[in-house]
Design a protein around this motif. Structure first.
Motif, PDB file in Angstrom:
ATOM      1  N   PHE A 133     -14.297 -50.957 -17.976  1.00 18.02           N
ATOM      2  CA  PHE A 133     -12.962 -50.899 -17.376  1.00 18.02           C
ATOM      3  C   PHE A 133     -12.774 -52.057 -16.394  1.00 18.02           C
ATOM      4  CE2 PHE A 133     -10.329 -49.655 -13.750  1.00 18.02           C
ATOM      5  CZ  PHE A 133      -9.150 -49.283 -14.364  1.00 18.02           C
ATOM      6  N   ARG A 171      -9.888 -54.398 -18.095  1.00 17.69           N
ATOM      7  CA  ARG A 171      -8.560 -53.864 -17.799  1.00 17.69           C
ATOM      8  C   ARG A 171      -7.539 -54.961 -17.527  1.00 17.69           C
ATOM      9  NH1 ARG A 171      -5.344 -50.186 -19.581  1.00 17.69           N
ATOM     10  NH2 ARG A 171      -4.036 -49.151 -18.031  1.00 17.69           N
ATOM     11  N   LEU A 206      -8.326 -49.322 -23.698  1.00 22.13           N
ATOM     12  CA  LEU A 206      -8.792 -50.594 -23.140  1.00 22.13           C
ATOM     13  C   LEU A 206      -8.648 -51.749 -24.129  1.00 22.13           C
ATOM     14  CD1 LEU A 206     -12.017 -49.362 -21.298  1.00 22.13           C
ATOM     15  CD2 LEU A 206      -9.817 -49.962 -20.270  1.00 22.13           C
TER      16      LEU A 206
END
Length: 454
Positions: free
Chosen positions: A182, A186, A214
């Motif tokens: 993440f 991201r 994602l």
């Protein structure tokens, strides 16, 4: 006559001196322009670590030639992860674990191209975990060195990481891979492709809802890939901040664990954003989820705990998230609860599915594990805007009292056991220990959790 001749000579000398000065000034100006052009030409941020180009000029001032350092390809300074990042012409030969960064033609005979070895997994000092992670070769080379032709060309960036290590243990799934993934991905808002080494299909399927949030693209099994894949931007390895959590000051766009938790709730379609407010719901009971364990660190008096909690006004649910459990279904159960409690262990990782302002209660076994417990689950819970309570059991509540005398170092000097290393700590305090909770002593903790809900 002699005077006039001397006058002419002096005038000639002055003219020649002016010419020399003008030549020197023009030369300096041209050298300055050349330096500017060269520095722009060599100013690419994509050359490898420790590469430098020295541009030499006439040292009229006696100074040493300037040295222009390149921005490194790879960063090995992290305590938990190594990361290489490249932009330009990157060619990946998957099943040979080879990543090639193609640089422009060599600009000087003194310029050296190097290679790095990297295991793309956020547990770099754990030799046992890394023994299950494929090593990658990251190498820079020039176009004149016989580079492999692209079989497939992409216009999006790519991230290479491994699902080796301790995958299958939920805590390690999140702290070693999912949260670092993440952090790393991201910023691309789904316009990124994942290339996974040591890929386990069941693991990808388990976390598919989150992975799809994602990345919008097909996940590539790198170890089975025979093509030469070409990308304009590649990151090898995952960025790691801290155990089970995120440091917003280090993340792109200042993402935090609150953002991660919201993405988790969105990924698994979890409806509750916030825990119950008892003042507004006098007829509704708060839900307490007790994470039970069958083999180690289990509650040996679970029925007594359930009865006591029910008497305080809780609706009690007892469940265990086993390896084969349907994660999406279990996430729904966790999200429906306002308080989650359990003995220190991977099951507490389910805190990521709780609604905001819910409470995590961590029961810490004997063994001086308070600091580890706080780092693994306490601080991450607070980072997610959860409430957190930590309860340390005493000797009478531990099954170790049946295995060791009261004056044994297991009780009197836990530090001496921890000094023997992780395996000794794990065997003594985690594998061999169960908990018989003193419900009278623990009652105050559940009452405090109720207060948090008002």
């Amino acid at each position: 006559m002699g005077y006039e001749k001397k006058k002419i000579n002096r005038r000639f000398i002055r003219i020649e001196l002016v010419k020399i000065v003008l030549v020197l000034l023009i030369g300096c100006l041209l050298a300055s322009v050349a330096l500017h052009v060269i520095s722009k030409h060599y100013g690419s941020p994509f050359l490898p670590l420790n590469f430098s180009v020295s541009v030499q000029t006439t040292a009229l001032s006696g100074k040493q030639p300037e040295k222009h350092e390149r921005e490194p390809l790879c960063d090995f300074s992290g305590i938990r992860s190594d990361v290489c990042e490249m932009k330009g012409d990157i060619r990946i030969h998957g099943n040979s674990s080879s990543i090639l960064f193609i640089t422009p033609l060599k600009r000087s005979t003194s310029e050296v191209y190097e290679s790095w070895q990297i295991k793309p997994h956020a547990r770099k000092l754990d030799k046992h975990a890394l023994s299950h992670v494929t090593e990658m070769s990251v190498r820079s080379m020039t176009a004149e060195e016989g580079i492999p032709e692209c079989t497939a060309k992409y216009t999006i960036p790519a991230i290479i990481f491994s699902t080796g290590g301790y995958m299958g243990n939920m805590f390690h799934d999140f702290t070693d891979v999912l949260i670092p993934l993440f952090i790393t991905s991201r910023q691309f808002y789904g316009e990124i492709q994942f290339l996974v080494s040591d890929m386990q299909t069941w693991w990808i399927e388990k976390y598919q809802p989150l992975l799809e949030q994602l990345s919008r693209y097909e996940i590539i099994n790198l170890n089975k890939e025979t093509r030469v894949l070409c990308y304009p931007h590649v990151i090898v390895g995952l960025k790691f901040h801290k155990e089970m959590s995120i440091d917003p000051s280090k993340s792109a766009n200042r993402y935090s664990m609150i953002d991660f938790a919201r993405l988790i709730r969105s990924s698994f379609a979890l409806e509750r954003e916030s825990a119950i407010k008892l003042a507004n719901n006098d007829d509704t009971k708060p839900r307490l989820l007790i994470i039970s364990r069958k083999w180690t660190r289990s509650f040996t008096n679970i029925d007594e705990i359930v009865q006591m909690a029910g008497g305080l006004g809780y609706e009690v649910i007892v469940a265990e998230a086993e390896l084969g459990s349907n994660l999406a279904n279990f996430a729904q159960i966790v999200n429906s609860c306002d308080v989650l409690m359990g003995v220190h262990g991977a099951g507490l990782t389910n805190l990521v599915f709780l609604p905001e302002n819910a409470t995590l209660i961590q029961v810490v076994p004997v063994g001086g594990l308070e600091r580890i417990a706080l780092e693994d689950f306490g601080l991450p819970a607070l980072d997610m805007q959860l409430r957190y309570l930590q309860y340390s059991i005493n000797e009478e509540e531990s099954s170790l009292i049946e295995q060791y005398p009261r004056d044994h170092p297991v009780f009197k000097d836990p530090a001496s056991i921890r000094k023997q290393g992780w395996l000794a700590l794990r065997s003594t305090y985690l594998i061999k220990q169960n908990v018989c909770l003193d419900v009278g002593r623990f009652k105050g903790v559940l009452l405090q959790a109720l207060k948090f809900l008002y």
